[in-house]
Design a protein around this motif. Sequence first.
Motif, PDB file in Angstrom:
ATOM      1  N   ASP A  70      44.129   7.918  58.328  1.00  0.00           N
ATOM      2  CA  ASP A  70      43.820   8.120  56.914  1.00  0.00           C
ATOM      3  C   ASP A  70      43.113   6.919  56.297  1.00  0.00           C
ATOM      4  O   ASP A  70      42.521   7.035  55.222  1.00  0.00           O
ATOM      5  CB  ASP A  70      45.099   8.416  56.131  1.00  0.00           C
ATOM      6  CG  ASP A  70      45.514   9.874  56.236  1.00  0.00           C
ATOM      7  OD1 ASP A  70      44.728  10.677  56.786  1.00  0.00           O
ATOM      8  OD2 ASP A  70      46.612  10.217  55.768  1.00  0.00           O
ATOM      9  N   GLY A  71      43.185   5.759  56.922  1.00  0.00           N
ATOM     10  CA  GLY A  71      42.503   4.593  56.385  1.00  0.00           C
ATOM     11  C   GLY A  71      41.029   4.544  56.713  1.00  0.00           C
ATOM     12  O   GLY A  71      40.284   3.744  56.131  1.00  0.00           O
ATOM     13  N   LEU A  72      40.573   5.373  57.632  1.00  0.00           N
ATOM     14  CA  LEU A  72      39.174   5.355  58.056  1.00  0.00           C
ATOM     15  C   LEU A  72      38.275   6.003  57.000  1.00  0.00           C
ATOM     16  O   LEU A  72      38.692   6.875  56.249  1.00  0.00           O
ATOM     17  CB  LEU A  72      39.018   6.099  59.378  1.00  0.00           C
ATOM     18  CG  LEU A  72      39.820   5.522  60.559  1.00  0.00           C
ATOM     19  CD1 LEU A  72      39.702   6.448  61.762  1.00  0.00           C
ATOM     20  CD2 LEU A  72      39.335   4.123  60.902  1.00  0.00           C
ATOM     21  N   ALA A  73      37.034   5.582  56.993  1.00  0.00           N
ATOM     22  CA  ALA A  73      36.083   6.153  56.042  1.00  0.00           C
ATOM     23  C   ALA A  73      35.857   7.638  56.304  1.00  0.00           C
ATOM     24  O   ALA A  73      35.735   8.430  55.372  1.00  0.00           O
ATOM     25  CB  ALA A  73      34.752   5.395  56.115  1.00  0.00           C
ATOM     26  N   ASP A  74      35.809   8.005  57.581  1.00  0.00           N
ATOM     27  CA  ASP A  74      35.558   9.402  57.941  1.00  0.00           C
ATOM     28  C   ASP A  74      36.382   9.755  59.176  1.00  0.00           C
ATOM     29  O   ASP A  74      35.874   9.719  60.301  1.00  0.00           O
ATOM     30  CB  ASP A  74      34.065   9.607  58.214  1.00  0.00           C
ATOM     31  CG  ASP A  74      33.690  11.078  58.331  1.00  0.00           C
ATOM     32  OD1 ASP A  74      34.600  11.906  58.502  1.00  0.00           O
ATOM     33  OD2 ASP A  74      32.488  11.393  58.244  1.00  0.00           O
ATOM     34  N   PRO A  75      37.660  10.093  59.002  1.00  0.00           N
ATOM     35  CA  PRO A  75      38.502  10.419  60.154  1.00  0.00           C
ATOM     36  C   PRO A  75      37.943  11.556  60.997  1.00  0.00           C
ATOM     37  O   PRO A  75      38.072  11.549  62.224  1.00  0.00           O
ATOM     38  CB  PRO A  75      39.838  10.815  59.514  1.00  0.00           C
ATOM     39  CG  PRO A  75      39.836  10.154  58.173  1.00  0.00           C
ATOM     40  CD  PRO A  75      38.404  10.165  57.726  1.00  0.00           C
ATOM     41  N   THR A  76      37.328  12.545  60.356  1.00  0.00           N
ATOM     42  CA  THR A  76      36.807  13.695  61.088  1.00  0.00           C
ATOM     43  C   THR A  76      35.724  13.259  62.058  1.00  0.00           C
ATOM     44  O   THR A  76      35.732  13.639  63.244  1.00  0.00           O
ATOM     45  CB  THR A  76      36.265  14.735  60.100  1.00  0.00           C
ATOM     46  OG1 THR A  76      37.295  15.115  59.185  1.00  0.00           O
ATOM     47  CG2 THR A  76      35.748  15.963  60.836  1.00  0.00           C
ATOM     48  N   ALA A  77      34.774  12.458  61.580  1.00  0.00           N
ATOM     49  CA  ALA A  77      33.695  11.987  62.447  1.00  0.00           C
ATOM     50  C   ALA A  77      34.224  11.059  63.536  1.00  0.00           C
ATOM     51  O   ALA A  77      33.771  11.096  64.683  1.00  0.00           O
ATOM     52  CB  ALA A  77      32.633  11.272  61.613  1.00  0.00           C
ATOM     53  N   TYR A  78      35.204  10.227  63.186  1.00  0.00           N
ATOM     54  CA  TYR A  78      35.782   9.305  64.165  1.00  0.00           C
ATOM     55  C   TYR A  78      36.429  10.067  65.316  1.00  0.00           C
ATOM     56  O   TYR A  78      36.186   9.772  66.501  1.00  0.00           O
ATOM     57  CB  TYR A  78      36.811   8.405  63.486  1.00  0.00           C
ATOM     58  CG  TYR A  78      37.622   7.591  64.453  1.00  0.00           C
ATOM     59  CD1 TYR A  78      37.132   6.389  64.963  1.00  0.00           C
ATOM     60  CD2 TYR A  78      38.876   8.027  64.879  1.00  0.00           C
ATOM     61  CE1 TYR A  78      37.873   5.649  65.875  1.00  0.00           C
ATOM     62  CE2 TYR A  78      39.621   7.290  65.788  1.00  0.00           C
ATOM     63  CZ  TYR A  78      39.116   6.106  66.284  1.00  0.00           C
ATOM     64  OH  TYR A  78      39.841   5.372  67.192  1.00  0.00           O
ATOM     65  N   LEU A  79      37.221  11.085  65.004  1.00  0.00           N
ATOM     66  CA  LEU A  79      37.913  11.849  66.041  1.00  0.00           C
ATOM     67  C   LEU A  79      36.937  12.679  66.857  1.00  0.00           C
ATOM     68  O   LEU A  79      37.113  12.841  68.074  1.00  0.00           O
ATOM     69  CB  LEU A  79      38.980  12.728  65.404  1.00  0.00           C
ATOM     70  CG  LEU A  79      40.134  11.934  64.770  1.00  0.00           C
ATOM     71  CD1 LEU A  79      40.949  12.831  63.845  1.00  0.00           C
ATOM     72  CD2 LEU A  79      41.019  11.316  65.841  1.00  0.00           C
ATOM     73  N   ALA A  80      35.883  13.173  66.210  1.00  0.00           N
ATOM     74  CA  ALA A  80      34.850  13.898  66.951  1.00  0.00           C
ATOM     75  C   ALA A  80      34.141  12.969  67.936  1.00  0.00           C
ATOM     76  O   ALA A  80      33.809  13.368  69.062  1.00  0.00           O
ATOM     77  CB  ALA A  80      33.847  14.509  65.977  1.00  0.00           C
ATOM     78  N   LYS A  81      33.937  11.726  67.530  1.00  0.00           N
ATOM     79  CA  LYS A  81      33.278  10.766  68.414  1.00  0.00           C
ATOM     80  C   LYS A  81      34.152  10.470  69.638  1.00  0.00           C
ATOM     81  O   LYS A  81      33.637  10.352  70.762  1.00  0.00           O
ATOM     82  CB  LYS A  81      32.972   9.476  67.643  1.00  0.00           C
ATOM     83  CG  LYS A  81      31.988   8.549  68.348  1.00  0.00           C
ATOM     84  CD  LYS A  81      31.641   7.346  67.490  1.00  0.00           C
ATOM     85  CE  LYS A  81      30.868   7.732  66.258  1.00  0.00           C
ATOM     86  NZ  LYS A  81      30.367   6.544  65.515  1.00  0.00           N
ATOM     87  N   LEU A  82      35.455  10.358  69.439  1.00  0.00           N
ATOM     88  CA  LEU A  82      36.348  10.159  70.583  1.00  0.00           C
ATOM     89  C   LEU A  82      36.229  11.324  71.562  1.00  0.00           C
ATOM     90  O   LEU A  82      36.155  11.115  72.781  1.00  0.00           O
ATOM     91  CB  LEU A  82      37.799  10.031  70.111  1.00  0.00           C
ATOM     92  CG  LEU A  82      38.224   8.731  69.451  1.00  0.00           C
ATOM     93  CD1 LEU A  82      39.711   8.821  69.068  1.00  0.00           C
ATOM     94  CD2 LEU A  82      38.006   7.524  70.354  1.00  0.00           C
ATOM     95  N   ARG A  83      36.228  12.540  71.042  1.00  0.00           N
ATOM     96  CA  ARG A  83      36.118  13.707  71.917  1.00  0.00           C
ATOM     97  C   ARG A  83      34.770  13.709  72.645  1.00  0.00           C
ATOM     98  O   ARG A  83      34.702  13.989  73.852  1.00  0.00           O
ATOM     99  CB  ARG A  83      36.307  14.993  71.102  1.00  0.00           C
ATOM    100  CG  ARG A  83      36.127  16.282  71.893  1.00  0.00           C
ATOM    101  CD  ARG A  83      37.092  16.400  73.077  1.00  0.00           C
ATOM    102  NE  ARG A  83      38.476  16.372  72.685  1.00  0.00           N
ATOM    103  CZ  ARG A  83      39.198  17.447  72.365  1.00  0.00           C
ATOM    104  NH1 ARG A  83      38.644  18.647  72.390  1.00  0.00           N
ATOM    105  NH2 ARG A  83      40.464  17.327  72.043  1.00  0.00           N
ATOM    106  N   ASP A  84      33.706  13.371  71.927  1.00  0.00           N
ATOM    107  CA  ASP A  84      32.380  13.332  72.546  1.00  0.00           C
ATOM    108  C   ASP A  84      32.300  12.283  73.653  1.00  0.00           C
ATOM    109  O   ASP A  84      31.526  12.439  74.603  1.00  0.00           O
ATOM    110  CB  ASP A  84      31.307  13.031  71.493  1.00  0.00           C
ATOM    111  CG  ASP A  84      31.117  14.179  70.512  1.00  0.00           C
ATOM    112  OD1 ASP A  84      31.575  15.288  70.819  1.00  0.00           O
ATOM    113  OD2 ASP A  84      30.539  13.947  69.434  1.00  0.00           O
ATOM    114  N   ARG A  85      33.100  11.227  73.522  1.00  0.00           N
ATOM    115  CA  ARG A  85      33.090  10.157  74.517  1.00  0.00           C
ATOM    116  C   ARG A  85      34.111  10.392  75.633  1.00  0.00           C
ATOM    117  O   ARG A  85      34.380   9.502  76.430  1.00  0.00           O
ATOM    118  CB  ARG A  85      33.355   8.821  73.830  1.00  0.00           C
ATOM    119  CG  ARG A  85      32.269   8.427  72.814  1.00  0.00           C
ATOM    120  CD  ARG A  85      30.954   8.054  73.479  1.00  0.00           C
ATOM    121  NE  ARG A  85      31.096   6.804  74.196  1.00  0.00           N
ATOM    122  CZ  ARG A  85      30.885   5.601  73.658  1.00  0.00           C
ATOM    123  NH1 ARG A  85      30.528   5.509  72.383  1.00  0.00           N
ATOM    124  NH2 ARG A  85      31.013   4.523  74.385  1.00  0.00           N
ATOM    125  N   GLY A  86      34.682  11.596  75.684  1.00  0.00           N
ATOM    126  CA  GLY A  86      35.495  11.965  76.835  1.00  0.00           C
ATOM    127  C   GLY A  86      36.994  11.863  76.665  1.00  0.00           C
ATOM    128  O   GLY A  86      37.742  12.042  77.639  1.00  0.00           O
TER     129      GLY A  86
END
Length: 561
Positions: A159-175
Amino acid sequence: MRATYRLQLGPGLTFDDARALVPYLRDLGISHLYLSPSLQARRGSTHGYDVTDPRVISADLGGESAFRALAGAGLDVLLDIVPNHMAASDENPFWRDEALRATYFDIDPTTGRHRRFFSIDELAGVRQEVDEVFDVTHDLVLRLVEEGVVDGLRIDHPDGLADPTAYLAKLRDRGVEHVWVEKILEPGEELPGWPVEGTVGYEFMADATGLFIDPAGEGPLTALYAEITGERRPFEELAREAKVVEAHTTFEPEVQRLRELVDEPGMADAVAALPVYRTYVEPDGDGIDEQDLQTVEEADLPERVKGALIDPADEDEAAFAVRFQQTTGAVMAKGVEDTALYRYTRLAALNEVGADPGRWGRTVEEVHAANAHRAARFPRGLLATQTHDTKRSGDVRARIGALASVPDLWRDRVRHWWELNAPLRGDGTPTPDEEYLIYQTLVGAWPLERERLREYMTKAMREAKVATGWVAPHEGHEAAVMTFIDGLYASARFVGDLEELLHRVRPIGEAHALGQTLLKLTSPGVPDVYQGDELWDLSLVDPDNRRPVDWELRRGIMDVS
């Protein structure tokens, strides 16, 4: 994936120490070690959340070779990582270098102040929305996942991140296929459509605790609470009041930074107005989703703030929307978790992260419905009854909750203690809420060493911020409460009375605790065991719940069986 086992690594539990536990944990039925943060933290860190260099496995815990040896010892590894913040310390190379500091950390260029983790100045918010920052701070973790050394990640405070949705999507994209988020959901709130396995289990914990709270106890114990403390307001009102105070005081710098973007005089009240931790509006995305829209529309927000969240008109409003959402969660956490939960003592078993002390319990039908929802949406969500962040262990909650099953007995005993212990009180010390919390804590954790209760009450009083606090401790008040506690322990009559009461309460509490464990082992999701909690664990809030575990006792029981 059968079950996870949380280990709190630190000076007393290194990677090598953890590796020695693997045979025992495997025999216990555990499939995954759930490790506390293991990247390089400040020297002497007891928890690992004050990361100084995310490119390096902690040398204090044994270094990368020892970490890899642990990961290869026979259990899969889930790793707790801390993307939102790092230590604002010269030990941190990204902080020490001024150029890197400006890139990696969220700093106000007009004042030079950094966004904090909640109210902790020593922890500075990280700009994970910047690709370079994400790549550098996640390179090691992503390699460990890619190599199969780490099976999944637990994300601290998204919840402290600027964009949690984009952050979690990036983790998934990186495997990274297996991700759990430390997300506190309010009753009725749905987890956004993130690519995650689920949460770390606080909503299940509230269900498992609430199911065993006898509804017949609500009226008598509510009346008793009003009688002895004079408090008749609902918890919701106390929580809102605490949030507003935090917004006007602790978070004044964050509020001022918001007003630089949207000049709204009621900004402090606005960041305290949401009924949930935060919304997840993406100014550069496809607009606001239905759940967030409903939250914004129903909250008591100024029109300018509401408009900026729903449909920002310019870059300033878009930047405001991001920062506002980062701030509301912090205000909620400090106002509710770290203040109101220590002020409202009607039944302390209900005062837990992710729970609502104003809601007495759960019906069987409600728990079945919640489990059906978990099975449909998050079949691998974690199921917890205790974590490193809980206010008390599941066993303590169960025993305190058992008081709802014997309300008349408890009422009579409390009235008797109020009279019996009157000579121990000073002038208004302890306050009625403090005294009532002491009695409940003794019931929940007895036999409880006196020093543990003294340390717990010092933290509880400072968190409540009524008669004392962290910023300006009232030493006289605190000393008087310690004297009161000493007097209780010295009173053979009181201790005998307490133990007589526990004769009735302890069996009920133990049955409820076993029931919580049965639910954890059979409900949809993955059972999560906090270190040592496979046996009776009468722990209070941290650091009490980080006390050394008697591993030899546990190994011995396993060998005998």
